[in-house]
Design a protein around this motif. Sequence first.
Motif, short mmCIF file in Angstrom:
data_model
loop_
_atom_site.label_atom_id
_atom_site.label_comp_id
_atom_site.label_asym_id
_atom_site.label_seq_id
_atom_site.Cartn_x
_atom_site.Cartn_y
_atom_site.Cartn_z
N LYS A 3 0.77 -1.16 0.02
CA LYS A 3 -0.02 0.10 0.04
C LYS A 3 0.99 1.38 -0.09
O LYS A 3 1.92 1.24 0.52
N GLN A 5 2.42 4.72 1.04
CA GLN A 5 2.62 5.34 2.19
C GLN A 5 2.51 7.01 2.02
O GLN A 5 3.19 7.56 0.88
N SER A 20 -6.47 12.24 8.24
CA SER A 20 -7.49 11.32 8.63
C SER A 20 -8.36 10.48 7.69
O SER A 20 -8.59 9.48 7.92
N THR A 23 -6.17 8.02 6.46
CA THR A 23 -5.94 6.92 7.42
C THR A 23 -7.10 5.98 7.44
O THR A 23 -7.19 4.60 7.52
N ASN A 24 -8.46 6.61 7.31
CA ASN A 24 -9.62 5.88 7.35
C ASN A 24 -9.80 5.01 6.21
O ASN A 24 -10.54 3.84 6.23
N GLY A 26 -7.43 3.37 5.15
CA GLY A 26 -6.50 2.29 5.37
C GLY A 26 -5.24 2.30 4.71
O GLY A 26 -4.36 1.35 4.76
N GLU A 28 -1.31 3.73 5.15
CA GLU A 28 -0.27 4.45 6.47
C GLU A 28 -0.03 5.81 6.48
O GLU A 28 0.51 6.40 5.23
N VAL A 29 -0.46 6.63 7.35
CA VAL A 29 -0.12 8.17 7.11
C VAL A 29 0.61 8.64 8.33
O VAL A 29 0.50 8.39 9.54
N LEU A 30 1.57 9.61 7.95
CA LEU A 30 2.44 10.06 8.86
C LEU A 30 2.11 11.58 8.92
O LEU A 30 2.25 12.42 7.88
N VAL A 46 -4.35 9.47 12.89
CA VAL A 46 -3.40 8.93 11.83
C VAL A 46 -2.42 7.94 12.46
O VAL A 46 -2.41 7.72 13.69
N THR A 47 -1.81 7.44 11.59
CA THR A 47 -0.92 6.19 11.73
C THR A 47 0.37 6.53 12.71
O THR A 47 0.50 6.02 13.71
N HIS A 48 0.90 7.67 12.29
CA HIS A 48 2.01 8.18 13.21
C HIS A 48 1.98 9.74 13.03
O HIS A 48 1.56 10.16 11.88
#
Length: 141
Positions: A3, A5, A20, A23-24, A26, A28-30, A46-48
């Motif tokens: 996926k 990034q 957001s 992220t929702n 699916g 990976e979000v920094l 968020v993921t990070h």
Amino acid sequence: MAKKQYAVIGMGRFGSSVASALTNLGFEVLAIDSNEQKIQEVVGLVTHAVSADTTDEEALRAIGIRNFDVVVVAIGADIQASILTTLILKDLGVPKLIVKAQNELHGKVLQKIGADKVIYPERDMGLRVAHHLISPNILDY
Ligand code: ATP
């Protein structure tokens, strides 16, 4: 296939909404912002999330920003920070760079320094709303 990034810089209304939503969906979000309080606000969304000044090349290197497939720069009012961040990200070799512009002139500069896509959220949303309003298929808006 892995996926994509994403990294989103600037947790204002626009940046935090993009981060957001991705992220929702699916991914990976920094999320990155120089304001620690903004980072605290998005930690669970968020993921990070990290606090960093993205006009500092070393800070971006330390984050490993070039490993992200797409970076969205959503810094608004501080046009200088937006331009410097974009320039550094381009130099570091980020594959796809999407940058929010405050106005046409800002957008022109961003294009010249290599932004892959420049977006004007307020202008584009205004256009969409106008089109919705005149669409015969929409009974109520
Ligand atoms: P919106 O309309 O989406 O709410 P805005 O256009 O008003 O946003 P700002 O609030 O000016 O944009 O900036 C968005 C975010 O970018 C802020 O949370 C701010 O802390 C962050 N930001 C500004 N400069 C930097 C920087 N050098 N490094 C990282 N983040 C930054």
